[in-house]
Design an enzyme around this catalytic site. Structure first.
Site, PDB file in Angstrom:
ATOM      1  N   ASP A   1      36.343  90.331  18.498  1.00 59.67           N
ATOM      2  CA  ASP A   1      36.764  89.179  19.297  1.00 59.67           C
ATOM      3  C   ASP A   1      35.751  88.971  20.414  1.00 59.67           C
ATOM      4  O   ASP A   1      34.741  89.683  20.484  1.00 59.67           O
ATOM      5  CB  ASP A   1      38.168  89.405  19.870  1.00 59.67           C
TER       6      ASP A   1
ATOM      7  N   ASP B   1      35.786  88.649  24.697  1.00 59.23           N
ATOM      8  CA  ASP B   1      36.657  88.850  25.857  1.00 59.23           C
ATOM      9  C   ASP B   1      36.019  88.266  27.109  1.00 59.23           C
ATOM     10  O   ASP B   1      34.834  88.490  27.370  1.00 59.23           O
ATOM     11  CB  ASP B   1      36.877  90.357  26.082  1.00 59.23           C
TER      12      ASP B   1
ATOM     13  N   ASP C   1      39.911  86.496  23.886  1.00 58.40           N
ATOM     14  CA  ASP C   1      40.836  86.928  24.938  1.00 58.40           C
ATOM     15  C   ASP C   1      40.342  86.405  26.275  1.00 58.40           C
ATOM     16  O   ASP C   1      39.183  86.633  26.647  1.00 58.40           O
ATOM     17  CB  ASP C   1      40.903  88.468  25.011  1.00 58.40           C
TER      18      ASP C   1
HETATM   19  P1  ATP Z   1      35.570  94.759  19.828  1.00 53.23           P
HETATM   20  O1  ATP Z   1      34.108  94.507  19.802  1.00 53.23           O
HETATM   21  O2  ATP Z   1      36.090  95.296  18.548  1.00 53.23           O
HETATM   22  O3  ATP Z   1      36.363  93.593  20.323  1.00 53.23           O
HETATM   23  P2  ATP Z   1      36.201  95.853  22.374  1.00 53.23           P
HETATM   24  O4  ATP Z   1      35.780  97.101  23.047  1.00 53.23           O
HETATM   25  O5  ATP Z   1      35.772  94.569  22.984  1.00 53.23           O
HETATM   26  O6  ATP Z   1      35.749  95.957  20.873  1.00 53.23           O
HETATM   27  P3  ATP Z   1      38.921  94.942  22.738  1.00 53.23           P
HETATM   28  O7  ATP Z   1      40.136  95.309  21.958  1.00 53.23           O
HETATM   29  O8  ATP Z   1      38.516  93.536  22.693  1.00 53.23           O
HETATM   30  O9  ATP Z   1      37.780  95.929  22.243  1.00 53.23           O
HETATM   31  O10 ATP Z   1      39.194  95.398  24.213  1.00 53.23           O
HETATM   32  C1  ATP Z   1      38.267  95.169  25.262  1.00 53.23           C
HETATM   33  C2  ATP Z   1      38.724  95.850  26.518  1.00 53.23           C
HETATM   34  O11 ATP Z   1      39.906  95.233  27.023  1.00 53.23           O
HETATM   35  C3  ATP Z   1      39.061  97.315  26.321  1.00 53.23           C
HETATM   36  O12 ATP Z   1      38.446  98.030  27.355  1.00 53.23           O
HETATM   37  C4  ATP Z   1      40.535  97.433  26.467  1.00 53.23           C
HETATM   38  O13 ATP Z   1      40.893  98.582  27.174  1.00 53.23           O
HETATM   39  C5  ATP Z   1      40.902  96.195  27.249  1.00 53.23           C
HETATM   40  N1  ATP Z   1      42.155  95.643  26.747  1.00 53.23           N
HETATM   41  C6  ATP Z   1      42.363  95.140  25.529  1.00 53.23           C
HETATM   42  N2  ATP Z   1      43.635  94.720  25.393  1.00 53.23           N
HETATM   43  C7  ATP Z   1      44.228  94.956  26.579  1.00 53.23           C
HETATM   44  C8  ATP Z   1      45.532  94.747  27.094  1.00 53.23           C
HETATM   45  N3  ATP Z   1      46.478  94.188  26.363  1.00 53.23           N
HETATM   46  N4  ATP Z   1      45.766  95.105  28.368  1.00 53.23           N
HETATM   47  C9  ATP Z   1      44.810  95.664  29.109  1.00 53.23           C
HETATM   48  N5  ATP Z   1      43.569  95.883  28.691  1.00 53.23           N
HETATM   49  C10 ATP Z   1      43.278  95.550  27.445  1.00 53.23           C
HETATM   50 MN    MN Z   2      36.540  92.718  22.299  1.00 56.30          MN
HETATM   51 MN    MN Z   3      39.919  91.815  23.125  1.00 56.80          MN
END
Ligand code: ATP
Ligand code: MN
Ligand code: MN
Length: 364
Positions: A204, A206, A288
């Site tokens: 995703d 963020d 997100d």
């Molecule tokens: P990817 O490349 O697969 O998206 P990512 O490290 O960006 O890997 P994410 O699941 O998008 O993974 O999460 C990004 C960050 O946001 C992480 O550090 C996670 O702890 C935080 N995070 C994700 N969801 C939540 C949530 N619901 N509440 C608080 N923090 C969150």
């Molecule tokens: Mn992510």
């Molecule tokens: Mn995310």
């Protein structure tokens, strides 16, 4: 050729937040295997076991050399008996029977496919598995009751399985910046998550959004999503209001990974430009969006950069080693009974008595 590194001379600290973990490392042949076992434990609702395998994998990611024999592991932390058995088997035979049979098991494959649907967690997937369902097609075929998120998850399943590239993330960044600037001039937008850590692909994109004038950010999300919706850029969105109150969310509250910022879990409709890239000319991308008050921005930045294990270890370090409580909103010092304010991530690491680790080395 690289100079030889003496493994016994390499000191690896016990908490992931005390170490530098680059994106690319030397031991994927071991960490991939351990992460399968971690994921499988998660599917079986065994969090302790899942974290143990993930910690073991993470230690190997931080090593500046490729593991050649068990001697190389002698002084390393976090490697339990089970992880060591798996590593030994891979070093000797090239693969681990337990890992391979897990990878190929009906349960593992079904849980991977079902939890891979946006809006579906382990509990729901497990219930469906016990009812004999194995894939998104089975849900459709048997007419399962799905909530709005899961419906979108099934509808855009193929697109959401495809990794999001950095180039696509940059296009989405431009769109989000345009949207935010249109509804709140002066707002600041930061790319978070895996892309901030230097990943080339992600599941995703963020974003963290704030405004230097505290209070201006209140109620911002509906304005952003309205703007995006008017442009036809959203396929799905669910916005949650900010529910953080320092008095109630403080140290008395049980630690929880979920933060309480105003947030939006969405699916963007991204124009792909070339018709060759997809028949339709667009693809679905998970995005997100999180809005933080300026005074919490440093904590939110640290909390949304990841990796998930790095975050978890930061919190464990704070609690166990410093008698502090860290969240994406604040840092509370239990000994002094006060909140520690910070404007930058560097200040937070300093409060925690940790060497600053840049985002690109938080790939624990
Ligand atoms: P990817 O490349 O697969 O998206 P990512 O490290 O960006 O890997 P994410 O699941 O998008 O993974 O999460 C990004 C960050 O946001 C992480 O550090 C996670 O702890 C935080 N995070 C994700 N969801 C939540 C949530 N619901 N509440 C608080 N923090 C969150
Ligand atoms: Mn992510
Ligand atoms: Mn995310």
């Amino acid at each position: 050729p690289k100079p030889n590194i003496d493994p016994t001379a390499v000191l690896i600290k016990a908490y992931a937040c005390q170490r530098r973990t680059p994106l690319k490392h030397h031991n994927s042949f071991l960490t991939d295997a351990l992460e399968i076992l971690s994921q499988n434990a998660e599917y079986n609702d065994n969090e302790g076991r899942s974290v143990a395998f993930r910690r073991a994998a993470s230690v190997l990611k931080a090593l500046p050399y490729r593991v050649k024999n068990m001697e190389d592991l002698k002084s390393l932390p976090c490697l339990g008996d089970h992880s060591q058995r798996v590593i030994k088997e891979i070093l000797e035979d090239g693969s681990s029977r337990e890992v391979e049979s897990t990878r190929q098991s009906d349960k593992f494959q079904a849980m991977k496919a079902l939890t891979g649907i946006f809006g579906v967690g382990v509990r729901t997937a497990d219930r469906w598995f016990r009812e004999g369902l194995r894939s998104p097609d089975d849900l459709f075929r048997t007419g399962q009751q799905l909530n709005r998120a899961q419906q979108a998850g099934v509808q855009y399943y193929d697109d959401l399985q495809k990794p999001v590239t950095k180039a696509e993330a940059d296009v989405i960044s431009d769109i989000v910046e345009k949207a935010v600037r249109a509804v709140l001039p002066g707002a600041e937008i930061r790319l978070m998550g895996g892309f901030r850590r230097g990943k080339e692909v992600g599941h995703d994109v963020d974003f963290l959004i704030t405004h230097p004038e505290e209070g201006k950010e209140e109620g911002l999300m509906p304005k952003i999503t309205n703007w995006l919706e008017e442009q036809g850029l959203l396929l799905y969105q669910k916005t949650t209001r900010n529910s953080y109150l320092e008095k109630m969310d403080g140290p008395a509250r049980a630690p929880n990974n979920m933060d309480r910022f105003e947030r939006c879990f969405s699916i963007f409709k991204l124009q792909t430009g070339s018709e060759r890239a997809s028949v339709s000319g667009w693809r679905a991308v998970r995005v997100d969006l999180v809005v933080s008050p300026y005074s919490q921005f440093a904590f939110a930045t640290l909390g949304w950069t990841g990796s998930k294990l790095f975050e978890r270890e930061l919190r464990r370090w704070a609690g166990q080693e410093k008698h502090m409580s860290l969240s994406s909103h604040a840092l509370f010092d239990s000994k002094q009974n006060l909140y520690l304010r910070a404007k930058t991530e560097e200040e937070i690491f300093a409060y925690l008595g940790l060497e600053f680790i840049p985002p690109s080395e938080r790939n624990a």
